[in-house]
Design a protein around this motif. Structure first.
Motif, PDB file in Angstrom:
ATOM      1  N   GLU A   1       0.456   4.120  -2.535  1.00  0.00           N
ATOM      2  CA  GLU A   1       1.127   5.428  -2.564  1.00  0.00           C
ATOM      3  C   GLU A   1       2.606   5.199  -2.842  1.00  0.00           C
ATOM      4  O   GLU A   1       3.272   4.448  -2.115  1.00  0.00           O
TER       5      GLU A   1
ATOM      6  N   ILE B   1       8.650   3.133   7.971  1.00  0.00           N
ATOM      7  CA  ILE B   1       8.337   2.934   9.388  1.00  0.00           C
ATOM      8  C   ILE B   1       7.007   3.589   9.727  1.00  0.00           C
ATOM      9  O   ILE B   1       6.126   2.978  10.340  1.00  0.00           O
ATOM     10  N   GLY B   2       6.837   4.822   9.294  1.00  0.00           N
ATOM     11  CA  GLY B   2       5.579   5.529   9.552  1.00  0.00           C
ATOM     12  C   GLY B   2       4.397   4.829   8.900  1.00  0.00           C
ATOM     13  O   GLY B   2       3.345   4.649   9.514  1.00  0.00           O
ATOM     14  N   ALA B   3       4.591   4.420   7.646  1.00  0.00           N
ATOM     15  CA  ALA B   3       3.494   3.800   6.903  1.00  0.00           C
ATOM     16  C   ALA B   3       3.116   2.453   7.516  1.00  0.00           C
ATOM     17  O   ALA B   3       1.931   2.141   7.669  1.00  0.00           O
TER      18      ALA B   3
ATOM     19  N   VAL C   1      -2.006  -0.327  15.522  1.00  0.00           N
ATOM     20  CA  VAL C   1      -1.701   0.685  14.502  1.00  0.00           C
ATOM     21  C   VAL C   1      -1.927   2.078  15.082  1.00  0.00           C
ATOM     22  O   VAL C   1      -2.568   2.238  16.128  1.00  0.00           O
ATOM     23  N   LEU C   2      -1.387   3.059  14.392  1.00  0.00           N
ATOM     24  CA  LEU C   2      -1.641   4.448  14.759  1.00  0.00           C
ATOM     25  C   LEU C   2      -3.058   4.790  14.320  1.00  0.00           C
ATOM     26  O   LEU C   2      -3.330   4.929  13.134  1.00  0.00           O
TER      27      LEU C   2
ATOM     28  N   ALA D   1       3.626   1.473  10.605  1.00  0.00           N
ATOM     29  CA  ALA D   1       3.005   1.691  11.914  1.00  0.00           C
ATOM     30  C   ALA D   1       1.564   2.173  11.773  1.00  0.00           C
ATOM     31  O   ALA D   1       0.747   1.984  12.669  1.00  0.00           O
ATOM     32  N   ALA D   2       1.268   2.798  10.626  1.00  0.00           N
ATOM     33  CA  ALA D   2      -0.103   3.260  10.391  1.00  0.00           C
ATOM     34  C   ALA D   2      -0.943   2.162   9.741  1.00  0.00           C
ATOM     35  O   ALA D   2      -2.081   2.407   9.335  1.00  0.00           O
ATOM     36  N   GLY D   3      -0.355   0.972   9.604  1.00  0.00           N
ATOM     37  CA  GLY D   3      -1.164  -0.172   9.178  1.00  0.00           C
ATOM     38  C   GLY D   3      -1.102  -0.514   7.708  1.00  0.00           C
ATOM     39  O   GLY D   3      -1.915  -1.308   7.234  1.00  0.00           O
ATOM     40  N   ALA D   4      -0.143   0.075   6.975  1.00  0.00           N
ATOM     41  CA  ALA D   4      -0.056  -0.213   5.543  1.00  0.00           C
ATOM     42  C   ALA D   4       1.013  -1.272   5.273  1.00  0.00           C
ATOM     43  O   ALA D   4       2.060  -1.273   5.911  1.00  0.00           O
TER      44      ALA D   4
ATOM     45  N   VAL E   1       6.126   6.986  -2.894  1.00  0.00           N
ATOM     46  CA  VAL E   1       6.734   8.219  -2.381  1.00  0.00           C
ATOM     47  C   VAL E   1       8.201   8.291  -2.813  1.00  0.00           C
ATOM     48  O   VAL E   1       9.009   7.432  -2.448  1.00  0.00           O
TER      49      VAL E   1
ATOM     50  N   GLU F   1       0.824  -1.221   0.000  1.00  0.00           N
ATOM     51  CA  GLU F   1       0.000   0.000   0.000  1.00  0.00           C
ATOM     52  C   GLU F   1       0.849   1.258   0.000  1.00  0.00           C
ATOM     53  O   GLU F   1       0.388   2.331  -0.363  1.00  0.00           O
ATOM     54  N   VAL F   2       2.091   1.135   0.456  1.00  0.00           N
ATOM     55  CA  VAL F   2       3.023   2.267   0.412  1.00  0.00           C
ATOM     56  C   VAL F   2       4.376   1.752  -0.066  1.00  0.00           C
ATOM     57  O   VAL F   2       4.887   0.751   0.453  1.00  0.00           O
TER      58      VAL F   2
ATOM     59  N   SER G   1      12.542   5.436   6.825  1.00  0.00           N
ATOM     60  CA  SER G   1      11.788   6.153   7.858  1.00  0.00           C
ATOM     61  C   SER G   1      10.327   6.304   7.457  1.00  0.00           C
ATOM     62  O   SER G   1       9.419   6.122   8.280  1.00  0.00           O
ATOM     63  N   ALA G   2      10.091   6.628   6.186  1.00  0.00           N
ATOM     64  CA  ALA G   2       8.710   6.732   5.713  1.00  0.00           C
ATOM     65  C   ALA G   2       8.039   5.361   5.756  1.00  0.00           C
ATOM     66  O   ALA G   2       6.846   5.259   6.076  1.00  0.00           O
TER      67      ALA G   2
END
Lengths: 325, 410
Positions: B51, B66-68, B196-197, B70-73, B53, B21-22, B63-64
């Motif tokens: 997405e 990691i964010g993605a 998830v976040l 953690a947000a469930g993607a 990026v 998804e990312v 790092s991106a």
């Protein structure tokens, strides 16, 4: 036994937390439904400007998004004092990854939310000046350049306070830190990240201080009205690093703006759209004298040439931003 | 479906079938064709929702991710060499946070001297980062390992590196059997992490942990790695049932049953080694080859089992630890502790140097050899520089001198 008289706020004033104002004029902090994002029990120092700024900023963001938001935090004081395992002071969805990557992690969160069709959930990144203007700068600039849908807030206390007050790219001239011993930080160094952010022509850039919390709330709210990359730079005095009294945090922040050393403004797409005028201009001496990090300027005899150079910097800000009518 | 295609294209197709998804990407040779192909798949609408990026560095790429994650993607990136090193801090962070990011490493040397060609110095340098490391022998295996990697990562809540030799595999056109979307969907369920976040269920992720619990957190990470040793063969078996071909697993033997000599290696060099083993078998030598697919976690028992009763074990490495010697060999020695076999380290194919059958034959038919040798080392070139350096003890880079010597200069 002495009796303390209860003082009420003056009706119609904008004093912080005034619940006698009409609802639409009240501060977010005046509402019993405020977010309480950074709740009590955290381990910030007495008088910490960053804790104050972060609570107001994140609560304002919660208010602006109806709580539909995620916070990404860089390593630093704010992270350390708020989340010592197994405790957390955060009452929002919050992640900490590394010192230098908070803007990129925020980009990733925003990308995931977009992929999942949850664009109503907003992303706020935050960190200190070290994490923002130094080690995280490449990630910040990349996030700006791509216009990722992130509000990034820098709480600027002008040095690496968490590690014991070392110089950062935001340390002002003549300030004494553990790595800029006397005569202090050199002139002609440091970077102005709000202006650099503006050069990216992102939708919204603003500065604020903890001396004007209503203005800080307004700027967070305004920032959340935009989509894309936004940057908010908040001056947050640090009693430990600035060697100020804990009770002087607000006062010293106000003197930073009233002297012209810290211009408060907002800009859209690289153009300044609003400036907070200085109400009662003060010489930089008034600001510097309160702080132990500048004590070396006020010996016997005082270093008037150094103070004059700092004053010239303030004068330049006043001219540049039109801070005085 | 059988297709003749470049390794990078095949991997991009395989990754797309896994429905990330990312995707966060920063270009570095020889990884570029993978992320270029994925950008076309996303832009062309074949891979959606996704997405893509374009970030400003490998550090930002991971790092991106990691964010993605953690947000469930479901999240993917790819890198190589210097890029992997530039990610180092985030590598440890992703594994420490238990985020199942999948990353292709198009294996490439590390400078200085700068070198864009293939060896394993990059991924080997990150062996302690907490990532599972799988090494592909062929492009078919690279494709299949990516499908398994997502399943493994998400099951264990651990990030996985799929390592494939830069240029040798990434840029090679081979026949590849690409699985169908239905096959992959049946094998790989949607990513549903337990945390998830999410503003509806706020959590604080990434808290500071002090001495009171840090050892326990690390120990649990170790246990998850060990759990992978159980899950990897299980997944490989399930993959074989679903896709009709064997791939993955911990370590695979080739003609090892009765072998006195076994060469253990990772990656594309295994093809050459198997050819050499076949030839030497015709000459009467009892030799076999062991291909290590899973390097982290290190399958001690499986390696000991596959190496069996071999008296001579040659570990052929595409990287080494300067001042110490073989990296894989050190693990093999501990796997064989007490077994009495002689373990030799041969460092070969650094910085893209071809590992030829002729050199391998010479090596394997020669005497017992030194514990640590460098295949095809140009002794004259080294001696010249050592003479020069011996005349005056001064600091300075040797690479330019060697190039001058090779060009026939003074």
């Amino acid at each position: 036994m002495p009796v303390e008289r209860t003082k009420f706020y003056q009706v119609g004033s904008f004093a912080v937390g005034n619940r006698l104002l009409p609802p639409e004029q009240r501060a977010v902090q005046a509402s019993p439904d405020r977010g309480n994002s950074l709740t009590c029990g955290h381990r910030a120092c007495r008088g910490c400007g960053e804790a104050l700024g972060a609570r107001w900023a994140v609560d304002a963001a919660i208010s602006a998004t109806a709580g539909r938001m995620v916070v990404v935090n860089a390593t630093g004081c704010l992270e350390v004092f708020s989340t010592p395992y197994p405790e957390s002071s955060w009452q929002v969805s919050w992640i900490h990854s590394l010192f230098g990557n908070a803007p990129a992690v925020a980009t990733g969160v925003a990308a995931a939310l977009r992929a999942k069709g949850r664009t109503e959930v907003r992303v706020v990144g935050q960190g200190g000046d070290g994490g923002t203007v130094d080690i995280g700068f490449a990630c910040l600039s990349g996030m700006f350049e791509r216009d990722d849908d992130v509000l990034y807030i820098c709480y600027d206390n002008q040095a690496y306070m968490n590690t014991g007050v070392q110089r950062s790219g935001a340390t002002p001239p003549a300030a004494r830190t553990a790595t800029t011993p006397l005569p202090g930080q050199a002139f002609g160094q440091g970077k102005n990240v709000p202006l650099i952010a503006m050069a990216h022509e992102i939708p919204y850039v603003a500065t604020a201080t903890v001396a004007d919390l209503r203005d800080l709330e307004y700027k967070v709210r305004r920032a959340m009205e935009f989509r894309g990359a936004r940057y908010l730079h908040v001056l947050v005095p640090c009693p430990l690093g600035w060697v100020t009294a804990a009770c002087d945090t607000i006062r010293v922040a106000r003197l930073a703006t009233e002297s012209g050393l810290f211009p408060v403004f907002e800009a859209e797409r690289g153009e300044v759209t609003g400036v907070t005028k200085i109400r009662r201009r003060v010489p930089v001496d008034d600001y510097l004298r309160l702080q132990g990090r500048y004590a070396h300027l006020f010996g016997d005899p005082p270093k008037t040439d150094v103070i004059a150079r700092i004053q010239a910097g303030a004068d330049r800000n006043v001219r540049r931003f039109g801070l005085v009518d | 479906m059988l297709r003749q295609m470049e390794g990078s294209q095949a991997v991009a197709e395989a990754v797309a079938l896994c429905r990330p998804e990312v995707i966060c990407a920063y270009p570095i040779s020889p990884q570029t064709h993978i992320v270029e192909a994925l950008s076309r798949l996303v832009t062309g609408g074949r891979l959606k929702p996704c997405e893509y990026v374009n970030v400003e560095s490998e550090f930002a790429a991971l790092s991106a991710c990691i964010g993605a994650s953690a947000a469930g993607a479901r999240t993917y990136t790819a890198t190589a060499s210097q890029g992997l090193l530039y990610m180092t801090e985030a590598l440890y962070n992703a594994s420490g946070l238990g985020l199942p990011v999948v990353m292709t490493v198009a294996n490439r040397a590390i400078g200085a001297p700068i070198n864009i060609w293939n060896d394993h110095s990059d991924s080997m340098s990150q062996r302690d980062s907490g990532w599972i490391q799988l090494y592909a022998e062929s492009n078919q295996e690279a494709v299949d390992l990516h499908v398994q990697a997502f399943a493994l990562a998400e099951e264990l809540s651990l990030p996985v590196m799929v390592c494939m030799d830069g240029f040798v595999l990434t840029h090679a056109f081979e026949r590849v059997d690409l699985p169908s979307q239905e096959q992959v969907d049946a094998f790989l369920p949607p990513y549903e992490p337990r945390q998830v976040l999410d503003p509806d269920d706020p959590v604080s992720i990434g808290a500071m942990v002090g001495p009171e619990a840090f050892t326990e957190v690390r120990y649990l990470g170790h246990l998850r790695q060990l759990a992978a040793l159980e899950r990897i063969p299980h997944l490989a078996a399930r993959f074989e049932r679903g896709f009709g071909r064997a791939c993955g697993g911990l370590v695979r033997g080739y003609r090892t049953e009765d072998a006195d000599t076994i060469v253990l290696a990772l990656g594309s060099v295994l093809g050459t080694l198997k050819d050499v083993a076949d030839e030497l078998r015709q000459d009467g030598m009892r030799i076999g080859v062991a291909g290590l697919t899973t390097f982290r976690p290190f399958p001690l028992h499986a390696v000991r089992k596959v190496l069996g009763r071999a008296r001579r074990v040659v570990v052929l490495e595409r990287a080494f630890s300067l001042g110490a010697g073989g990296i894989v060999a050190a693990e093999v020695r501990s796997a064989l502790a007490g077994n009495g076999a002689d373990v030799f380290t041969v460092v070969a194919g650094l910085g893209g140097r071809a590992v030829t059958k002729a050199s391998l034959r010479l090596l394997l038919t020669g005497g017992p050899g030194e514990p640590l040798t460098f295949l095809d080392l140009n002794q004259d070139l080294v001696a010249g520089e050592l003479r020069r350096a011996g005349r005056a003890r001064r600091s300075g880079p040797p690479a330019e001198n060697l190039l001058r010597d090779l060009a026939g200069g003074v």
